[in-house]
Structures are given as C-alpha cells and as structure tokens.
Design an enzyme around this catalytic site. Structure first.
Site, PDB file in Angstrom:
ATOM      1  N   SER A  36      32.251  44.553  52.345  1.00  9.49           N
ATOM      2  CA  SER A  36      32.730  43.324  52.969  1.00  9.49           C
ATOM      3  C   SER A  36      34.217  43.148  52.708  1.00  9.49           C
ATOM      4  O   SER A  36      34.798  43.778  51.825  1.00  9.49           O
ATOM      5  CB  SER A  36      31.953  42.139  52.414  1.00  9.49           C
ATOM      6  OG  SER A  36      32.030  42.146  51.012  1.00  9.49           O
ATOM      7  N   ARG A  37      34.820  42.282  53.474  1.00  4.75           N
ATOM      8  CA  ARG A  37      36.168  41.840  53.167  1.00  4.75           C
ATOM      9  C   ARG A  37      36.058  40.655  52.220  1.00  4.75           C
ATOM     10  O   ARG A  37      34.989  40.056  52.093  1.00  4.75           O
ATOM     11  CB  ARG A  37      36.870  41.372  54.447  1.00  4.75           C
ATOM     12  CG  ARG A  37      37.162  42.481  55.431  1.00  4.75           C
ATOM     13  CD  ARG A  37      38.075  41.942  56.530  1.00  4.75           C
ATOM     14  NE  ARG A  37      38.255  42.904  57.599  1.00  4.75           N
ATOM     15  CZ  ARG A  37      39.129  43.919  57.550  1.00  4.75           C
ATOM     16  NH1 ARG A  37      39.880  44.104  56.473  1.00  4.75           N
ATOM     17  NH2 ARG A  37      39.254  44.740  58.568  1.00  4.75           N
ATOM     18  N   ILE A  88      36.223  36.982  50.813  1.00  6.45           N
ATOM     19  CA  ILE A  88      36.204  35.611  51.331  1.00  6.45           C
ATOM     20  C   ILE A  88      37.008  34.734  50.372  1.00  6.45           C
ATOM     21  O   ILE A  88      37.923  34.053  50.760  1.00  6.45           O
ATOM     22  CB  ILE A  88      34.760  35.081  51.476  1.00  6.45           C
ATOM     23  CG1 ILE A  88      33.986  35.952  52.474  1.00  6.45           C
ATOM     24  CG2 ILE A  88      34.777  33.632  51.972  1.00  6.45           C
ATOM     25  CD1 ILE A  88      32.523  35.608  52.589  1.00  6.45           C
ATOM     26  N   SER A 137      37.909  36.114  47.039  1.00  7.71           N
ATOM     27  CA  SER A 137      38.513  36.946  45.992  1.00  7.71           C
ATOM     28  C   SER A 137      39.829  37.539  46.492  1.00  7.71           C
ATOM     29  O   SER A 137      40.145  37.439  47.668  1.00  7.71           O
ATOM     30  CB  SER A 137      37.538  38.055  45.614  1.00  7.71           C
ATOM     31  OG  SER A 137      37.446  38.987  46.671  1.00  7.71           O
ATOM     32  N   THR A 182      36.140  45.415  48.967  1.00  9.07           N
ATOM     33  CA  THR A 182      36.322  46.867  49.068  1.00  9.07           C
ATOM     34  C   THR A 182      36.902  47.243  50.431  1.00  9.07           C
ATOM     35  O   THR A 182      37.763  48.120  50.530  1.00  9.07           O
ATOM     36  CB  THR A 182      34.989  47.588  48.814  1.00  9.07           C
ATOM     37  OG1 THR A 182      34.623  47.382  47.438  1.00  9.07           O
ATOM     38  CG2 THR A 182      35.099  49.079  49.067  1.00  9.07           C
ATOM     39  N   ASP A 227      24.613  29.299  46.957  1.00  4.25           N
ATOM     40  CA  ASP A 227      23.974  30.583  47.209  1.00  4.25           C
ATOM     41  C   ASP A 227      22.484  30.358  47.005  1.00  4.25           C
ATOM     42  O   ASP A 227      22.024  30.287  45.878  1.00  4.25           O
ATOM     43  CB  ASP A 227      24.418  31.634  46.166  1.00  4.25           C
ATOM     44  CG  ASP A 227      25.698  32.324  46.574  1.00  4.25           C
ATOM     45  OD1 ASP A 227      26.000  32.333  47.776  1.00  4.25           O
ATOM     46  OD2 ASP A 227      26.369  32.861  45.689  1.00  4.25           O
ATOM     47  N   SER A 260      19.818  38.786  52.205  1.00  3.32           N
ATOM     48  CA  SER A 260      21.045  39.216  52.882  1.00  3.32           C
ATOM     49  C   SER A 260      21.503  40.577  52.392  1.00  3.32           C
ATOM     50  O   SER A 260      21.797  41.481  53.172  1.00  3.32           O
ATOM     51  CB  SER A 260      22.171  38.210  52.626  1.00  3.32           C
ATOM     52  OG  SER A 260      21.848  36.977  53.183  1.00  3.32           O
TER      53      SER A 260
END
Lengths: 494, 494
Positions: B197-198, B200, B202, B206, B259, B267
């Site tokens: 993922s990119r 959000i 942080s 990666t 969460d 997910s």
C-alpha cells in the site's frame, strides 16, 4: 494557501462542505474528509473537505456549498486562506460510545453542539446513531441528551402555570385526537402550545391535517402572541427551531429505519421541554399491528417516559390505548379534518371511537391540571356546550383561517369502494395496509386523498357491503391505490 | 417521469448519486436518500437521490455525478425515465448486525456486493462499519467476509506452488523489510507477487518507497508477465482491483480512526487470497509505542490470523517483533530506498537492524516453503553472494527502472540536525514523533523528505551529538518540521 471562492450553487442538505482540486490537495497533503479552517479577515468557518479531479474546480479555487455561504458570508470570487484543522472533539466521544463506554454530560454537550452547528458529516452522525443504537444510552445519558437537545435550540417561554402538552407515540391511522383535545383544554382555561409533526411515512401528521383548516407555520413570536389570545395553538413544530439536533438525527435514522429508543425518548421529551411544558400526557397505542406490539414493551416505555420527564421537572401521565386498528372514519388530511370538526360540533357524523378517546385523553389532562376531579365529564360538557368548537374556531382564526365548516372541506373526486369479499365479522383492520393505500392515493401531499372507513373491528358485514372508500385527487393515483388494495386491502372477515 | 440528463461534472468519490429539483421530487413523492431506477432503453442503473432547490438543477432535469456515467453511459442531454425503487437488500442485514445478530454467508455476500457496486452511500457504509465494530464479527462471519471480499474483485492466478506472501501489521517507522525479503525469496526460486500500500498516515508505505526505484503501477496482465520473468514483484496494490470492498471500508473507518478488528483481518487476508497466496508470513510489531502495545493483544491477533487463513487453505506463520522504535536509518521514501539497496549490496552503510530483521523474516519464509532447514543461513548467503541484489535489479528493470544505485538517490537539500540535549543513554525513540516530523517535512509526497536516524535505543550519546537529520525538499517545510521537532523531538535520554 490563498484560494478563490467559487459558489457551487448547490446545497449539501446540512454539513458544511468545501471542494478542492486534487492537485492543490496533494500540495497541501489534504484528503477528502479532512477539516479545514477558512479565513478571510475576521470571517472564519471550519468545514469538511471534498477532493475532486473535476474541471468544475480549477487549481487555486475553493468551491463552497450553500450552507457555508449562509453561516460565513464569504463572497464568491474573493480570496480566502485555508489551513488544516483538527476533527471536531465529538468524534472522540462518538468512538467512545461505539466502544461501549458511558458518556459524560460534557461529552454529550459537545456532540449535540457539533450536530446543531453542522460540524459533523452524515457518516459521523451515522456512527453516533449506530453507537447509541448498538450500545444504547443509559437513563442518565438519555436525560443529558434531552437537556442538551433542548438547550441547543429555541425555547418558548410563557409566563403561565401549568403548561399542558400531549404526545402520541403513533402508528395508528386516523388517530387525530390532538385537534380535539387542544380546544377542550384551552376552553377549560388552560395553556396548551401544541407543536406537531408532518407525516414522514403515514398518510397524515397532525400538522398536515390541521393545515386543511388553518395556517400551521407560525414563528416563535407569532406563537407567543396567539397563545396570549387563545391559550391553545396547533402548529407545525418544524417551522420553529425547537431542539434542532433531533431533526438531523431522525434524518440519519431513516437510512436504516431504526429508532434508537433512548434517542427517541430524548427527541420527544426535548420537544416538550422546548415549549416549557409542565404537565405531559403520553398516549402509547399498543397491541398486535401497532408500533408497540406488547403491553410489556409499552410498560417499559411508560416507565422510561415517567422517569426521564420527572428528572426534567415535568408531571407526566402515560396511557396505554388500543393500537390494533385505525381510529375514526377518515384517514388522510381532509377526511381527518372533517372527522375532527364533526366531533367538536357534536354532529351525528362524528366517529364515536375518536370522540370517546379524545374525551378520555382530555379528561386525564383536566384532572392532572387539577381543574376538576371528573375530567371526562368536564371534557364531554365542553363539547356538548359548544365551548370546544368555539375555541377551535378561535384558534383557527388566530393562526390564519382557511375553513371552519366541515361540509366545506373538499375531498378527492376520484373514488373507489372496497367491498366485503364475504359475509361475517371483521376480525382485523391493518393500520399498515390502510396507511399504505391512503399514501399511494396521494395522502398527505394531496390533502383530499385518503380513505373513509365505514366499519371497525367486530362489526358484522354482508358480502358486498362497502368497507371503505378510497379518495384521490388524481386519476392515476386512484388506479395505483386500487392495485395496492387488490393485493392487500387490509380487512379480515371471518 | 421523463427527465433530461445533466452532467454535474463532479465525482461523489464512490456512491452512485443523482440530483433532482425539489419541485419534481414533491410531485413524485421522492425524498433525499431514496433510491431510483434510471432507465433509457436497455440502459439501467439504480442510484441514490439527492433533492436540491438549487438553480443548477432546473425542473425536468436529472443531474448525474461522474460515477453514474462510468457505469451506465447515459448521454448528457438525452431523456431517461425514473421510477422509485427499494433500498438495497443489504440495508436490512446491516440493521440485523447492528442489533447484534449473526449474519449468514448470503447476507455477507449481499453486503459486499452492494459495497463493491457503489449501491450504499457513506452513511449506510458507516452503519455497517459501526455494526461490525460495536457488535464484532464472529470467526465464521470474518471468514465469509474475507471470502466475499476476495471474490468480488480481480484475482491474480499464477500456475505455481507455493506462492509466497508476507504482511506487516505496521506502525514502525522505516520498517522497509519487504523490499529486501522479496528479492531474497525470488532469488531462491520462489514466486512472490507482493502488493503493497501507499502511506495514509505514515511517512512512507512500501509502494511509496519502491516507487523511488521503479514503476509500481502495473495492471494484472503486466504483473503476470513480470512474475513469469522475475518470480517476484513489489507493486502498488491500489493499481489493481483486488478486494475493492476493502478500500471503501477503510475510507469510512478513517472518519472515526477505528479499526474494526474482524474487518481488518478480513481486509488483509482478502488481499493475500486475491494474489492466490499459499504461504503467508505475518509480522506483528508490538510493545509500548507500537500499534499493538502488549504481547497479550499480539497473541490474540496471531491466533485470529492463523485460524482464519487456515480455513482459506493458506499456511501461515506469525512472528512477534520489536515495535517500540523505528528500524533502519532512513524514514521517508528516498532515505528508506537507500537503506534497502545498501542492505542488498551488503554495504557498510547498511543499517544492521533492518538487515537482521529482513534475514530473519526471509529465513522463516524459506523454511515454510521447505527449500531449506536453515532459512536464515540461506537468506544471508543470498545477500552475501550478490544474488539478492541481482534479483532486485532484475525486478526493478522488469517493472520499469528508475534507479538501481543507492548513491544516485536524491534526498532533500534542506537539512536540520537534531542534537542530543544532554549526555546519556537513549531510552526511547518514538515512532509517532519521528513519523510526524518526517511527514511535516514532506514525506511521502516529497520523495526526498524524511529523517536519517544515526542512533537507536540503548546507544550512549554525548550532548550535541547528532541524533538525526531532517531532510526536506522545500525550505518552508523544513521550517515546519523543525518547529514540530522543537516541541517534541521524540528522543529520551537518561
């Protein structure tokens, strides 16, 4: 960053929202759902951000929806500064409730403040409603919610004691007692500033029916003036700014058709506290086919009402009534208004069940206010003497008269007679089916649309006797209503 | 009713929405939030209705947002017929969950279908997220949710066994092990189609860091082609349509920063099932200052992961790692990419902690796949021999190369050295504070922005030793980052 204001020429329906180009958003590290502060000199507003790649929002532009222009008066074309800002405090408290913790008065205060001031979007509001529904609010939390809902809105202050009020939990078609009870109570010299709602899912709310006879949209000043003259009013609550958080919550609850009980209680009682009611009578229609199917559930609700209103200093009585079938002949604004006037006129066309129930309710209220020891007798006398009808005419004229004679009320010219399919005794009449047919026929939008019921439960009928007539103002709507009635007419005969 | 289509030239960001004039709405008895069916010959779409009194929607007009044009291809200016329709079936099931009942597979299927097909608005989705959070999903419900999320999206099918995958629960700055583990595993001859993922919240995901070295936006066909050549890829999952329901759920969860554990599990695992993973290694960084503060919580999560993936036929191992401080020197895309290449090159500038952890993780995966009994030894040898670096170059080139030499990676030219305020031993380095400073400095948007950490916990430092350097590409962002560091630099020395 300085941006040029663009008028989106559109409402969001509540939340304060601004639109930003995706390129500007990337530059400022802003995301959809972020909060931003918009500044222009001393003008300041916090809004929710929506990011778009649409051409309608070019770079260096901030699109604003109508609600923002209303609160902050920015001029389209002028420049504003935006800075990211925190989420409203209440987000934290909503999460806390969703996790099952109790909320403090301060936390509830903040949530209601943020709701009333459009600081929460519909997603956040949905989380609050879901939290109160899944986790439920305790007694104390419900009391605080009621108080906060009341204080975050206008309050009708009348220098009188007692101030009478009534409420019906609803779900029974044709149950238009308020319009009979209010003139009786006012005719007895008591103050009763009654606000009612319009229909959301029923064929008519009291405000819809009263609107056949009189103007129901009064502002706070007009209500005060009218009450001084007539002691009673029957108006639409929506025209006033009483406990406005309630309306926003209801809007979200409708999404899932849920009624969080604690919120329902808070909503109802806040509206009563907003008119400074001191004495409150609550009518809970119950039984199979009604909103409250069992006496057990009705008694729990009764206890909740009494306990919470006691904490707010109101004297409350709760009556459990028969909610298993429609009341009166007419269902739909015009047909109900006719029923009401016939009862007040003591006319032989008056439906007996509606008259009896209204006298019972008015009687209880007269006894609560200690003006008599035999309330029902006094209520009946006020009808028989013509005092109640006279008071109703007075109220209608003071609010802005349309009609005072039941014969002059127009009903839909397209009709269909639903006949008994066999001979026997009527064993049930479904509130839901009757309401649905009346709505499809056009009620409450078309005032003359609805149903006229000739019979009630336990009546003996012969095959082909007319059970009810459907009225519509538009031919195609009568056709639709007939189709619905064909599939489910709502009458059982055995 | 026939209406003329108008292009609103705007996205809603998901839900299918149409706008109608309030006058038309009154005529048709339609309300905001109602569903309507739009028909034009064989073209058909169900959308949510918004009512407006704005001039932008005149009478007899239906305004459509971009999402509707994408799914149903109506032409602006053409005429369509609209009819009211029911709410999606899943509304009923969401309410059921909110009331605390268990959902069946069919009900979960319907909810996921409605989410993926944009049939729910954000309020309705919020109710689902709230229900799963307040009432929590059982094991079986979570398994079904995972399966439904997976099947309602694209699936990467590769004719190989085993297919390796890894996942880190996150929360540790600089923890870029994936970019070291993937080339090691692929160099050992195993297949590892790694989607990431990119960021959000942080300083880098990666996908952000890999993007410094190579193109990360591959479509499904390109991934298949690349995997055939290289056995491994490191790509952005967002460019593929894997388990798309997940992204929509996350968007709503962000509102409240919650969460829902069962949804989180579903997910994560759905994304792995979507690439047909057979062997999965999960890294749970835990300890004070990390996402999972206690070993007890980490162990519960571990058990959940193992049980659910077992039901889906995956072999899973879970490792609990130290999550109490950042890992590596670099934090932010460019600085992390340098660290990664130095490790793969076995350079003396390589951060030891990142190297050690990556070898440990890769070793576990090699043992899981049964290619060796001493995984760590094999992983170390693949680095020492240059095989892992060679594989990384191969992957970078196959995805679309940008840089393969760490010395050529540009970092921000504006820098600030954060010095030790006193002499002593570093007792803690806060992930949160370091991440915040790196983000304010511009990471991940500005690839060269971030932090270079010279020290870790337990290092002895002297007053005025440089603890870390802040890098920024823009002067004013360095200034902001310095201000944040001044208030909270994140380093404790005793």
């Amino acid at each position: 960053m300085k941006l040029k204001i663009k008028d989106m020429n559109m409402e969001t329906g509540g939340p304060l929202v601004a639109m930003l180009n995706v390129k500007d958003a990337l530059l400022m590290d802003l995301h959809s759902g972020d909060r931003i502060k918009i500044q222009q000199g001393k003008k300041l507003e916090t809004v929710l951000l929506n990011i778009t790649s649409s051409k309608s929002i070019p770079k260096n532009t901030l699109g604003l929806f109508e609600e923002v222009f209303k609160t902050a008066k920015f001029k389209p074309g002028s420049k504003v500064k935006i800075t990211p800002t925190r989420k409203p405090l209440s987000i934290e408290f909503i999460r806390k409730k969703l996790e099952g913790h109790r909320l403090s008065r301060e936390e509830i205060h903040q949530i209601v403040w943020d709701i009333v001031n459009n600081k929460l979007d519909s997603t956040e509001l949905a989380f609050f409603v879901a939290a109160a529904y899944a986790r439920s609010l305790g007694r104390q939390e419900t009391i605080w919610l009621t108080q906060e809902m009341t204080s975050h809105g206008d309050i009708l202050k009348i220098n009188k004691y007692p101030i009478m009020d009534k409420h019906c939990v609803g779900g029974v078609a044709g149950n238009r007692t308020t319009m009979i009870v209010v003139p009786i109570i006012a005719a007895a010299g008591l103050t009763i500033p009654k606000t009612s709602s319009r229909s959301i899912t029923s064929p008519a709310g009291t405000a819809d029916t009263m609107e056949v006879l009189a103007n129901v949209c009064l502002d706070l000043k007009q209500v005060k003036k009218t009450i001084k003259k007539t002691k009673g009013v029957i108006i639409w609550g929506g025209a006033l700014n009483l406990a406005p958080a309630d309306d926003k919550i209801i809007h979200v609850e409708k999404t899932l058709s849920i009624d969080a009980k604690s919120q329902l209680l808070a909503s109802i009682i806040a509206k009563k506290a907003s008119v400074s009611a001191t004495h409150l009578l609550i009518d809970i229609p119950c039984g199979p086919g009604s909103k409250i199917p069992t006496t057990k559930k009705a008694n729990i609700l009764k206890k909740d009402f009494i306990e919470i209103t006691r904490h707010l200093g109101m004297k409350t009585q709760v009556v459990l009534t028969d909610g298993t079938q429609p009341i009166g002949h007419g269902i739909g604004p015009a047909l109900e208004a006719k029923d009401v006037l016939y009862v007040l006129l003591n006319d032989k066309k008056a439906p007996n069940d509606l008259k009896k129930k209204s006298i019972m309710l008015a009687g209880k209220m007269l006894e609560m206010a200690k003006v008599t020891k035999n309330g029902q007798k006094m209520a009946r006398e006020l009808i028989d003497s013509g005092e109640a009808y006279k008071k109703m005419i007075e109220i209608i004229k003071a609010q802005g008269a349309l009609i005072t004679n039941p014969e002059k009320i127009k009903v839909g010219k397209f009709t269909f007679d639903q006949k008994a399919t066999k001979s026997g005794k009527i064993t049930s009449i479904s509130n839901d089916a009757i309401s649905k047919i009346a709505r499809v026929a056009g009620a409450p939008r078309d005032k003359g649309a609805g149903i006229y019921l000739y019979h009630h439960k336990n009546d003996k009928v012969k095959r082909n006797d007319i059970i009810y007539t459907i009225y519509a103002e538009r031919k195609h709507l009568l056709k639709f209503a007939k189709e619905i009635a064909k599939a489910e007419h709502g009458i059982s005969i055995k």
